[in-house]
Scaffold this motif. Sequence first.
Motif, mmCIF file in Angstrom:
data_model
loop_
_atom_site.group_PDB
_atom_site.id
_atom_site.type_symbol
_atom_site.label_atom_id
_atom_site.label_comp_id
_atom_site.label_asym_id
_atom_site.label_seq_id
_atom_site.Cartn_x
_atom_site.Cartn_y
_atom_site.Cartn_z
ATOM 1 N N PRO A 104 1.793 5.466 -0.063
ATOM 2 C CA PRO A 104 0.496 4.561 -0.075
ATOM 3 C C PRO A 104 1.150 3.118 -0.466
ATOM 4 N N LEU A 105 2.419 2.616 -0.281
ATOM 5 C CA LEU A 105 2.772 1.178 -0.546
ATOM 6 C C LEU A 105 2.485 0.195 0.737
ATOM 7 N N THR A 106 2.176 -0.671 0.792
ATOM 8 C CA THR A 106 1.992 -1.626 1.967
ATOM 9 C C THR A 106 2.607 -2.986 1.622
ATOM 10 N N ILE A 107 3.730 -3.199 2.554
ATOM 11 C CA ILE A 107 4.626 -4.390 2.078
ATOM 12 C C ILE A 107 4.361 -5.566 3.201
ATOM 13 N N ILE A 108 4.004 -6.737 2.467
ATOM 14 C CA ILE A 108 3.938 -8.069 3.340
ATOM 15 C C ILE A 108 5.065 -8.494 3.698
ATOM 16 N N LEU A 109 5.305 -9.200 4.823
ATOM 17 C CA LEU A 109 6.734 -9.605 5.460
ATOM 18 C C LEU A 109 6.203 -10.889 6.222
ATOM 19 N N GLU A 110 7.293 -11.737 6.420
ATOM 20 C CA GLU A 110 7.060 -12.704 7.474
ATOM 21 C C GLU A 110 7.093 -11.836 8.738
ATOM 22 N N VAL A 187 -7.863 6.473 -2.908
ATOM 23 C CA VAL A 187 -8.044 5.072 -2.791
ATOM 24 C C VAL A 187 -6.821 4.629 -1.977
ATOM 25 N N GLU A 188 -7.154 3.285 -1.330
ATOM 26 C CA GLU A 188 -6.299 2.698 -0.506
ATOM 27 C C GLU A 188 -4.939 2.606 -0.992
ATOM 28 N N SER A 189 -3.901 2.147 -0.120
ATOM 29 C CA SER A 189 -2.406 1.701 -0.240
ATOM 30 C C SER A 189 -2.478 0.422 -1.387
ATOM 31 N N GLY A 206 -2.333 3.472 -4.482
ATOM 32 C CA GLY A 206 -1.850 4.962 -4.658
ATOM 33 C C GLY A 206 -0.527 4.856 -5.256
ATOM 34 N N VAL A 207 0.123 3.531 -4.960
ATOM 35 C CA VAL A 207 1.523 3.390 -5.898
ATOM 36 C C VAL A 207 1.025 2.537 -6.985
ATOM 37 N N THR A 208 1.478 2.838 -8.302
ATOM 38 C CA THR A 208 0.951 2.147 -9.198
ATOM 39 C C THR A 208 1.911 0.944 -9.681
#
Length: 353
Positions: A104-110, A187-189, A206-208
């Motif tokens: 549950p970790l969303t990563i934002i990239l270019e 709960v969401e990511s 979800g990932v603290t």
Amino acid sequence: MSYKQTKCWNVDNFFSGGENLTWIKEAALWITKGEVVAFPTETVYGLGANALDEQAVKKIFEAKGRPSDNPLIVHIAEQHQLTDLVTDIPEVAHTLMKHFWPGPLTIILEKKDTVAPSVTAGLDTVAVRIPDHPVARALLQEANVPVAAPSANLSGKPSPTSAMHVYHDLKGRIAGILDGGQTGVGVESTVLDCSKPTPILYRPGGVTKEEIEALIGPVHLDPSLHSENAAPLSPGMKYTHYSPTGTLYLVEDQTKIASLIKRAREEGKRVGVLTTTENEHKYEADVIVACGSRENLASIASGLYESLRMFDEKEADIIFSEVFPYEHLGIAIMNRLEKAATMNELGEDFPCS
Ligand code: TXA
Ligand code: MG
């Protein structure tokens, strides 16, 4: 767009094989043909469409009634699919993916221009994650395209943690639902922007924060997460979310809840309480919902949205909720409760904190 019927495929026992995979293949085919299909992830149900197909992605916004300036998360099955979506993967993102994906970790990239414009709502960045759920992974593998998916609820309502919640909100508005039973995290990511020199946490999930910082060192917090007046950096965080129809108040001092209930009932209101297994016996209200145990914040997160929906089902006019510690998963739980609640306390009629 409306559908005569929203098809429900029961894939709850996915590992037992048989028809389940046939149904996942059918759902995947619908996605490749430009339809929208809801599916379970480890956090909440998502509403998926081919992230490279602008017309398909537009159907997501239409079905949910989602504002078009709110970008979507792209879900992939394997890390190598990232090369079609993003221009650069900084070292810190590699470290996070290795440790937390699938999860549950969303990563934002270019972003690259292959991503359909609606997915990113005109931003230069794209949000990506690999979900940790066997049905989601199988669907993504079978579809063999990146799948854009917000939570599969009507905009503004609590995210769905069961196929029934999705059906309730979106029946007749989407092509189908893969029913994989209850989701786990609830709960969401966590949404983390790694396109900046120091990563910025936009949405606790979800990932603290503690887990992330133990791995990569300090991250910045979106200012809106610690100051009510700051505008959020991530478009989605400015919207009221997760709200039950009844008015929800967060009450810091648990000893005041009983008298608040009494008073509201005297005014003829149907009163709900959002509490925990430790405290549920302390209240006399019309709708008492224990979302989990204080001993285990994961159980609270897991039961939170189902509990919020329960107040609608039982038609509570006013709801008083206990609060939780601002640490570990408690940060995500309080973030969602604060968005669901009527803020600035109860006013003179209900002095409570
Ligand atoms: O657990 C989850 O993340 C679920 C499941 C289905 O994966 N999905 C989910 O999606 O919660 P959604 O659309 O409800 O929330 C996505 C959040 C929004 O707050 C959005 O504004 C933010 O991510 N977001 C997406 N792309 C972004 C970007 N490029 N920059 C900043 N924020 C972004
Ligand atoms: Mg959502």
